[in-house]
Design a protein around this motif. Structure first.
Motif, PDB file in Angstrom:
ATOM      1  N   GLY A 551      48.430  47.705  51.860  1.00  0.00           N
ATOM      2  CA  GLY A 551      48.576  48.418  50.759  1.00  0.00           C
ATOM      3  C   GLY A 551      49.761  48.921  50.182  1.00  0.00           C
ATOM      4  N   CYS A 552      51.087  48.372  50.957  1.00  0.00           N
ATOM      5  CA  CYS A 552      52.160  48.805  50.408  1.00  0.00           C
ATOM      6  C   CYS A 552      52.637  48.087  49.279  1.00  0.00           C
ATOM      7  CB  CYS A 552      53.286  48.459  51.651  1.00  0.00           C
ATOM      8  SG  CYS A 552      53.017  49.956  53.164  1.00  0.00           S
ATOM      9  N   ASP A 553      51.870  48.586  48.022  1.00  0.00           N
ATOM     10  CA  ASP A 553      52.040  47.600  46.902  1.00  0.00           C
ATOM     11  C   ASP A 553      51.381  48.943  45.825  1.00  0.00           C
ATOM     12  OD1 ASP A 553      50.387  46.197  44.483  1.00  0.00           O
ATOM     13  OD2 ASP A 553      51.834  44.597  45.345  1.00  0.00           O
ATOM     14  N   PRO A 554      52.135  49.040  44.673  1.00  0.00           N
ATOM     15  CA  PRO A 554      51.457  50.145  43.751  1.00  0.00           C
ATOM     16  C   PRO A 554      50.155  49.964  43.142  1.00  0.00           C
ATOM     17  CG  PRO A 554      53.443  48.856  42.953  1.00  0.00           C
ATOM     18  CD  PRO A 554      53.212  48.501  44.318  1.00  0.00           C
ATOM     19  N   GLY A 555      49.824  48.680  43.009  1.00  0.00           N
ATOM     20  CA  GLY A 555      48.505  48.403  42.247  1.00  0.00           C
ATOM     21  C   GLY A 555      47.325  47.957  43.246  1.00  0.00           C
ATOM     22  N   THR A 556      47.454  47.990  44.672  1.00  0.00           N
ATOM     23  CA  THR A 556      46.527  47.339  45.406  1.00  0.00           C
ATOM     24  C   THR A 556      46.331  48.439  46.737  1.00  0.00           C
ATOM     25  OG1 THR A 556      47.706  45.767  46.877  1.00  0.00           O
ATOM     26  CG2 THR A 556      46.590  45.268  44.896  1.00  0.00           C
ATOM     27  N   LEU A 557      45.246  48.470  47.112  1.00  0.00           N
ATOM     28  CA  LEU A 557      45.128  49.302  48.403  1.00  0.00           C
ATOM     29  C   LEU A 557      44.737  48.351  49.427  1.00  0.00           C
ATOM     30  CD1 LEU A 557      42.279  51.418  46.848  1.00  0.00           C
ATOM     31  CD2 LEU A 557      44.615  52.301  47.595  1.00  0.00           C
ATOM     32  N   THR A 558      44.560  48.759  50.906  1.00  0.00           N
ATOM     33  CA  THR A 558      44.459  47.878  51.943  1.00  0.00           C
ATOM     34  C   THR A 558      43.465  46.702  51.545  1.00  0.00           C
ATOM     35  OG1 THR A 558      44.819  49.848  53.263  1.00  0.00           O
ATOM     36  CG2 THR A 558      43.971  47.862  54.312  1.00  0.00           C
ATOM     37  N   GLY A 559      43.860  45.449  52.111  1.00  0.00           N
ATOM     38  CA  GLY A 559      43.063  44.494  51.783  1.00  0.00           C
ATOM     39  C   GLY A 559      43.239  43.730  50.365  1.00  0.00           C
ATOM     40  N   SER A 560      44.481  44.140  49.901  1.00  0.00           N
ATOM     41  CA  SER A 560      44.814  43.699  48.499  1.00  0.00           C
ATOM     42  C   SER A 560      43.797  43.989  47.496  1.00  0.00           C
ATOM     43  CB  SER A 560      45.269  42.199  48.371  1.00  0.00           C
ATOM     44  OG  SER A 560      46.337  42.013  49.240  1.00  0.00           O
ATOM     45  N   ILE A 561      43.090  45.086  47.475  1.00  0.00           N
ATOM     46  CA  ILE A 561      42.105  45.515  46.512  1.00  0.00           C
ATOM     47  C   ILE A 561      42.526  46.304  45.520  1.00  0.00           C
ATOM     48  CG2 ILE A 561      39.799  46.666  46.456  1.00  0.00           C
ATOM     49  CD1 ILE A 561      39.494  44.232  48.188  1.00  0.00           C
ATOM     50  N   PRO A 562      42.385  45.967  44.255  1.00  0.00           N
ATOM     51  CA  PRO A 562      42.759  46.769  43.039  1.00  0.00           C
ATOM     52  C   PRO A 562      42.428  47.916  43.285  1.00  0.00           C
ATOM     53  CG  PRO A 562      41.914  44.695  42.334  1.00  0.00           C
ATOM     54  CD  PRO A 562      41.642  44.569  43.953  1.00  0.00           C
ATOM     55  N   ILE A 563      43.184  49.060  42.960  1.00  0.00           N
ATOM     56  CA  ILE A 563      42.943  50.589  43.067  1.00  0.00           C
ATOM     57  C   ILE A 563      41.435  50.854  42.506  1.00  0.00           C
ATOM     58  CG2 ILE A 563      43.912  52.929  42.603  1.00  0.00           C
ATOM     59  CD1 ILE A 563      46.743  51.932  43.177  1.00  0.00           C
ATOM     60  N   LYS A 564      41.337  50.577  41.024  1.00  0.00           N
ATOM     61  CA  LYS A 564      40.439  50.867  40.384  1.00  0.00           C
ATOM     62  C   LYS A 564      39.037  50.399  41.219  1.00  0.00           C
ATOM     63  CE  LYS A 564      38.477  50.859  35.740  1.00  0.00           C
ATOM     64  NZ  LYS A 564      38.847  50.464  34.402  1.00  0.00           N
ATOM     65  N   GLU A 565      39.036  49.167  42.025  1.00  0.00           N
ATOM     66  CA  GLU A 565      37.968  48.641  42.439  1.00  0.00           C
ATOM     67  C   GLU A 565      37.751  49.070  43.644  1.00  0.00           C
ATOM     68  OE1 GLU A 565      37.286  44.313  44.873  1.00  0.00           O
ATOM     69  OE2 GLU A 565      38.106  44.203  42.671  1.00  0.00           O
ATOM     70  N   GLY A 566      38.649  49.625  44.707  1.00  0.00           N
ATOM     71  CA  GLY A 566      38.436  50.128  45.959  1.00  0.00           C
ATOM     72  C   GLY A 566      38.401  51.732  46.080  1.00  0.00           C
ATOM     73  N   SER A 567      38.845  52.476  44.788  1.00  0.00           N
ATOM     74  CA  SER A 567      39.210  53.992  44.984  1.00  0.00           C
ATOM     75  C   SER A 567      37.912  54.500  45.637  1.00  0.00           C
ATOM     76  CB  SER A 567      39.535  54.311  43.626  1.00  0.00           C
ATOM     77  OG  SER A 567      38.325  54.145  42.741  1.00  0.00           O
ATOM     78  N   ASP A 568      36.641  54.371  45.245  1.00  0.00           N
ATOM     79  CA  ASP A 568      35.531  55.175  45.798  1.00  0.00           C
ATOM     80  C   ASP A 568      35.232  54.961  47.342  1.00  0.00           C
ATOM     81  OD1 ASP A 568      34.875  55.777  43.338  1.00  0.00           O
ATOM     82  OD2 ASP A 568      33.285  54.310  42.902  1.00  0.00           O
ATOM     83  N   LEU A 569      35.575  54.029  47.915  1.00  0.00           N
ATOM     84  CA  LEU A 569      35.527  53.668  49.477  1.00  0.00           C
ATOM     85  C   LEU A 569      36.598  54.366  50.032  1.00  0.00           C
ATOM     86  CD1 LEU A 569      34.212  52.437  52.072  1.00  0.00           C
ATOM     87  CD2 LEU A 569      35.665  50.187  51.475  1.00  0.00           C
ATOM     88  N   PHE A 570      37.897  54.217  49.640  1.00  0.00           N
ATOM     89  CA  PHE A 570      38.836  54.936  50.191  1.00  0.00           C
ATOM     90  C   PHE A 570      38.632  56.409  50.153  1.00  0.00           C
ATOM     91  CE2 PHE A 570      40.408  50.561  50.355  1.00  0.00           C
ATOM     92  CZ  PHE A 570      41.365  50.754  51.287  1.00  0.00           C
TER      93      PHE A 570
END
Length: 891
Positions: A551-570
Motif C-alpha cells: 500500500g505504499c502507493d497513493p492510489g492503492t491500499l494493501t494488496g494493490s486494491i484501489p482506495i475506492k474499492e477497499g476503503s470500507d474493509l480497511f
C-alpha cells in the motif's frame, strides 16, 4: 515402486533414484568427497562404493540407479577397507595442521573417522597460496582433486573459471587466467568455496573471525530475486554467509553481494543513535527526544498547512510489515494518501500496465519456469549482473538448449548465449515490439485458439499493427527487419516462450506502454497462463514488490486494491475512515514542494536526493521543505543536505518479518544479530511515532507476526499465508486460505479482469531527448554486478575492491575518434547538468551511445538526467539522456 534390501532391511522407493539417493532417504550415511547434490554425479572419488547384488566388484552409489529387487550392503569389512585405502592415498600429501584447525570440513571428518591423522604428512607450499580475491583465500596445498570447484562453476554458475591443467602427477587446478583469482573471470559468487570439502578454497572472513557458532536462515536484502541464506554468527557478529541448499529460488547458490557484502552492518560510519539538526549541525539525541521532536514538528505542520502538506515514503529495503505500517501511518495518523516508495522510479510502469491489461500488476509465472521454457525473451534486463542467481539459471538453460532472444542496446553477457540479439537504439522499444507483433500476424503464426477464447479487440489491433512493419521499425530502432522477423518466429513458434523484462523497458517516457507491448506479444502467441511462459519483471530491490503491494502507493491500499474499492474493509479493520483526497506520488510531492505546497517528508530507507532523476530539481524541492525525517542506517545524501531528524534503523540481519520477491513469493526474514548500538527496526520506530502522535491504539503491535496477521485480515489474496507456512521457502500469492498451496502461475483459465484480456494499441512517441550537434551522445544508465543502487550497503564492503566507483562505457570507435584513453577522467554534460567520471573503452556499447553506472555520491550521475516522465505513472526517464563528453582539466 521398487523394492530393495539395504543392510538386510526391505525398503520401497520411487524409480529413477540412485543408490546414494535411496541411502540418504533412509538416513544411512556413507562417505562422499566428489559428490554435491547441486551437480551431476561424477563418481570420481569412489568413496561411496557399496556392495550390490552380491557382486564381487563394488558399485559407485552416487551414479548407479536402483533396480527392483536390488540387495545393497553399505559397510562390510571389505568395503570399509577399500574406503580407508582410498582415503590414505589422499591423506599422504595433505597438511595435518588443517585437519586439527578446521575439524568440521568434510574431508577432515573422514580423516578422523578412519583414523588417518598420522597419515597426513604434507606441507603448505607458499607458491600455491593466492590471496588476490578480497573474499576468497586459495591454498592448493589442501586440494585433493575432487574437481567439485571446477564442476560447480560450470554447472551452477556457468562461469568456467576453474580449469584442470596438465595430467597425472603434474595435474593442477588453476583459474582461467593461469595466474590468480582476481585476474580471472571469477565473479566471487563463492560457490566453489561452498562446495570445497577441504579448505583449499576458504572464506577469508572465517579465517580472520573464526568459524560460526550459530546459524540463522533468512532472506537476502539485495535484489528482488529472494535468495535464501544461512547467516553464520560468532559472538554477535556476522562471520560468514552460506546458501540454503533447499531454497526454491536460489537452489543452494548466492551471488557476491548476498554471500559476501555484509560488512556494512558493522561499518564505522553507521549511525546508531538518533540525531536532530540544531542550527545547521547534527546533535545526538535520545530516542524519546527524537520521537517527541518528530511528532511535534509533524503535528504543527499538519495543523498549519493541512494533511495534504505531508507525506511518507516506504522502503524497498524494509519488510512487508514495516511498509504496511508506513502507509497505515500516513492514512490514519497523518490522514493523507501522500505515500509512495521507490517502485515509482522503477517498476510502477510494469504494475500499471499489467494491472490494466491482465488484472494483476505482478509476475505471471515463477522462476522455475526458466527451466521449462523453450524460448526466453529478455527485454531491457541484464540478469547476470543485476539478478545474478537468475542470470546463472538463464545461462544454464541456454547451455542446455533454451533459445534466448536478447533485446538491449548493449551487448550484455547473455548475448554470448543468445540465438538472437536485437541491439536497438535506446528509447526504441515501442517500434521494435510493435514490429515483432506485426511480423507474427504477417506470417500468420499467432495462436488462433488462444485469441478466440481469451483475447478481445483483436481485429482493431490487427488493423493498427499492420502499419508497424519490420521495415518501418528498422529505420527507427536500427535493427534489421530480417532479425525482427526471426525474433517473431522464434517467440511464436518455439513455445513455451517466457518474457523477462527490466528497467530498460520501464524507465522511459513510454515505460508503461512498453510493458503493454510485451503483454500484447504474450497474448498474440498464447504465451501466458501456462508453464514456461508469461510476463515476468525482474524487480530491482529485495522488497520493492512488497513495498508497493503493501500500500505504499497513493492510489492503492494493501494488496494493490484501489482506495475506492477497499476503503470500507480497511475502515472496518482500522476503525478509522480512509482519506478520500487523491494522494501525491513521490514525483508529485517534489513538484508540490518546489511550488511551496508540500512541507514535510518522512523518508524511510530511501536516499531520494541521490537516486531521483533530475537532481537539480530534487534539490530545489527538498530545500523548500520545513521538515525532512530520514530513517536509515547511514547519513545518506538526503540526510546530509536536507535532514531535520535522523532515526537509525536496523538492518535486515537485525530484525524479523517478511520480504516479497519478484515472483510473488513471500519469505521469512529472521534476526541473526541484535541491532547495532541504539538502532531499531523500522516497525518499532513507526509504532513509537504513532503513539507520540496520539494514535497508539492503532499501532499496539508486539511483534511483526501480529502486524502480518492484520495484513492477512485486509488482503484476501494473502489470507492463507501465515508465518508457520512460510517457515521453509515461503509461499506465492494468491493464497486465500491456509489449506491453499499458493499460486505458481497466474491467469491459467481467466484473467483477474475477466475471461478475456484486451490487446492495446500503442503508438510510438518521439523521445524528449535526442542527440544533436551540441549533445551528440545518448547516455544509458544502470547497475553493475558488485555495487547496488546508491551504494549505501555495498560501498561499505570489499565489493568496492572488485568494482570501485562509477564509470562511463564508450565504444572503441568513439574513444579513438576523441583520442581518449582507458580510465581517463572526462566531464559529461547534458542539458541539465554535469558529472565527472572515468571512461571504460568497450565494444559492449554501440558508437554514439554511452553507458554509466550510478552508485557513488561523489559522481552523482543524476545531475545529468532530466525531468521527463512516463505519462501514466510519472516514472522518470533514466535510460535516455543526450550528452557530450569533454576532457577533464580538474577545474
Amino acid at each position: 515402486m521398487l523394492q530393495i534390501a539395504i543392510n538386510g532391511q526391505l525398503h520401497r522407493f520411487q524409480e529413477r533414484l540412485t543408490i546414494l539417493d535411496a541411502l540418504r532417504f533412509v538416513k544411512i550415511e556413507i562417505p562422499t568427497l566428489c559428490y554435491d547434490e547441486r551437480m551431476k554425479p561424477l563418481g570420481g572419488c569412489r568413496l561411496c562404493i557399496v556392495k550390490a547384488n552380491g557382486s564381487p566388484h563394488p558399485v559407485i552409489a552416487c551414479s548407479t540407479q536402483i533396480s527392483d529387487g536390488m540387495v545393497i550392503e553399505t559397510h562390510t569389512h571389505e568395503i570399509e577397507q577399500l574406503r580407508r585405502s582410498l582415503l590414505q592415498l589422499l591423506a599422504h600429501r595433505y597438511p595435518a595442521d588443517f585437519v586439527r584447525e578446521f575439524p568440521d570440513k568434510e574431508f577432515h571428518r573422514l580423516i578422523r573417522a578412519y583414523g588417518l591423522e598420522e597419515e597426513c604428512t604434507g606441507k603448505t607450499s607458499p607458491e600455491l597460496i593466492d590471496e588476490s580475491n578480497p573474499y576468497i583465500r586459495v591454498d592448493m596445498s589442501q586440494c585433493i582433486y575432487c574437481y567439485r570447484c571446477v564442476r560447480i562453476c560450470e554447472e551452477m554458475q556457468g562461469q568456467f573459471v576453474w580449469k584442470i591443467w596438465n595430467r597425472g602427477d603434474a595435474v593442477r587446478i588453476l583459474p582461467d587466467s593461469e595466474t590468480n583469482l582476481r585476474e580471472s573471470s571469477c565473479v566471487s559468487c563463492g560457490a566453489c568455496v561452498d562446495t570445497c570439502p577441504t579448505g583449499a578454497l576458504e572464506d577469508k572472513s572465517v579465517l580472520s573471525l573464526g568459524a560460526a557458532s550459530n546459524w540463522t536462515r533468512t532472506t537476502c536484502a539485495y535484489c528482488g530475486t529472494g535468495c535464501e541464506m544461512n547467516v553464520g554468527t560468532r559472538e554477535g557478529q556476522i562471520v560468514v554467509i552460506r546458501p540454503v541448499q533447499d531454497a526454491p529460488v536460489s537452489r543452494g547458490h548466492l551471488c557476491s553481494k548476498g554471500r559476501y557484502a555484509f560488512d556494512f552492518v558493522h561499518a564505522q560510519d553507521r549511525v546508531t543513535h538518533p540525531m536532530i539538526r540544531v542550527n545547521g549541525s547534527w546533535q545526538p539525541a535520545s530516542w524519546d527526544e527524537a520521537i517527541s521532536f518528530a511528532a511535534g514538528a509533524l503535528g504543527r505542520i499538519v495543523a498549519r498547512h493541512g494533511s495534504a502538506s505531508v507525506g511518507v515514503l516506504g522502503s524497498a529495503r524494509a519488510t512487508n510489515e514495516e511498509n504496511y505500517l508506513a502507509q497505515k501511518f500516513a492514512r490514519t495518523v497523518l490522514e493523507t494518501n501522500n505515500v509512495d516508495c521507490c517502485a515509482r522510479v522503477c517498476h510502477a510502469p510494469t504494475a500499471a500496465a499489467m494491472k490494466l491489461m491482465l488484472g494483476a500488476g505482478a509476475a505471471t509465472n515463477s522462476f522455475d519456469d526458466i527451466e521449462r521454457a523453450r524460448t526466453i525473451l529478455i527485454c531491457g534486463a541484464n540478469p547476470t549482473e543485476n539478478h545474478p542467481i537468475l542470470g546463472a539459471r538463464i545461462k544454464q538453460a541456454a547451455l542446455n538448449g533454451t533459445r534466448l532472444i536478447v533485446i538491449d542496446p548493449r551487448k550484455i553477457e547473455l548475448t554470448r548465449y543468445a540465438a538472437l540479439h536485437l541491439q536497438l537504439r535506446p528509447g526504441m522499444n515501442i517500434p521494435l515490439l510493435n514490429a515483432i507483433a506485426c511480423a507474427i500476424l504477417e506470417e500468420d503464426i499467432q495462436d488462433e485458439e488462444f485469441l478466440n477464447e481469451r483475447v478481445s479487440q483483436f481485429q482493431e489491433f490487427r488493423h493498427f499493427i499492420q502499419e508497424w512493419t519490420p521495415e518501418r521499425a528498422a529505420l527507427l530502432c536500427g535493427v534489421e527487419a530480417r532479425k525482427i522477423r526471426e525474433a517473431a518466429h522464434i517467440y511464436a513458434r518455439e513455445k513455451p516462450a517466457m518474457c523477462i523484462h527490466g528497467l530498460g523497458v520501464t524507465e522511459h517516457i513510454q515505460g508503461t506502454e512498453g510493458v503493454m507491448c510485451l503483454v500484447n506479444l504474450a497474448l498474440l502467441t498464447g504465451n501466458i497462463g501456462k508453464p514456461g511462459t508469461g510476463i515476468n519483471p525482474l524487480r530491482g530491490q529485495n522488497n520493492v514488490q512488497g513495498a508497493a503491494h503493501m500500500g505504499c502507493d497513493p492510489g492503492t491500499l494493501t494488496g494493490s486494491i484501489p482506495i475506492k474499492e477497499g476503503s470500507d474493509l480497511f475502515a472496518t479493520v482500522w476503525q478509522r475512515p480512509i482519506p478520500t483526497q487523491q494522494g501525491l506520488n513521490l514525483l508529485e510531492m517534489m513538484d508540490a514542494a518546489e511550488e511551496g505546497h508540500f512541507k514535510a517528508l518522512w523518508a524511510i530507507g530511501y536516499d531520494i536526493f541521490l537516486t531521483n532523476a533530475d537532481a537539480h530539481a530534487t534539490r530545489r524541492a527538498l530545500s523548500r521543505l520545513e521538515l525532512v525525517i530520514v530513517q536509515d542506517m547511514f547519513m545518506n545524501e538526503t540526510a546530509k543536505e536536507f535532514g531535520s531528524i535522523f532515526l537509525p534503523a536496523a538492518s535486515s540481519f537485525e530484525k524479523t518479518g517478511t520480504f516479497m520477491n519478484a515472483e510473488r513469493r513471500i519469505q521469512r526474514v529472521r534476526k541473526a544479530i541484535e541491532p547495532v548500538g541504539g538502532s531499531r527496526p523500522d516497525w518499532e520506530i513507526i509504532c513509537d511515532l504513532a503513539r507520540a502522535m496520539g494514535k497508539g491504539d492503532l499501532f499496539s503491535f508486539r511483534s511483526p507476526e501480529e502486524i502480518w496477521n492484520e495484513i492477512r485480515s485486509v488482503w484476501k489474496a494473502g489470507a492463507g499465508i501465515n508465518y508457520e507456512r512460510m517457515e521453509y521457502g515461503g509461499l506465492q500469492w494468491p493464497c486465500p486460505a491456509e489449506d491453499h498451496p499458493g499460486t505458481q502461475i497466474l491467469h491459467k483459465t481467466t484473467f483477474s479482469t475477466g475471461t478475456q484480456a484486451a490487446l492495446r494499441l500503442v503508438d510510438y512517441k518521439v523521445p524528449e531527448e535526442s542527440a544533436d550537434d551540441e549533445y551528440p551522445f545518448i547516455l544509458n544508465t544502470g547497475r553493475t554486478l558488485y555495487q547496488f543502487n546508491a551504494g549505501t550497503m555495498t560501498a561499505r564492503t570489499p565489493n568496492s575492491l572488485l568494482c570501485g566507483g562509477d564509470f562511463l562505457d564508450i565504444s572503441t570507435q568513439d574513444a579513438q575518434r576523441l583520442e581518449l584513453f582507458e580510465s581517463e577522467l572526462v566531464r559529461v554534460r547534458s542539458r541539465y547538468g554535469e558529472a565527472v567520471l572515468p571512461i571504460r573503452i568497450t565494444d559492449s556499447v554501440a558508437p554514439g551511445e554511452l553507458f554509466a553506472s550510478f552508485h557513488t555520491p561523489h559522481v552523482f550521475l543524476n545531475f545529468l538526467t532530466g525531468p521527463h516522465r512516463d505519462k501514466f505513472v510519472d516514472t522518470p526517464e533514466y535510460k535516455l539522456t543526450a550528452v557530450r563528453i569533454e576532457r577533464y582539466s580538474g577545474l
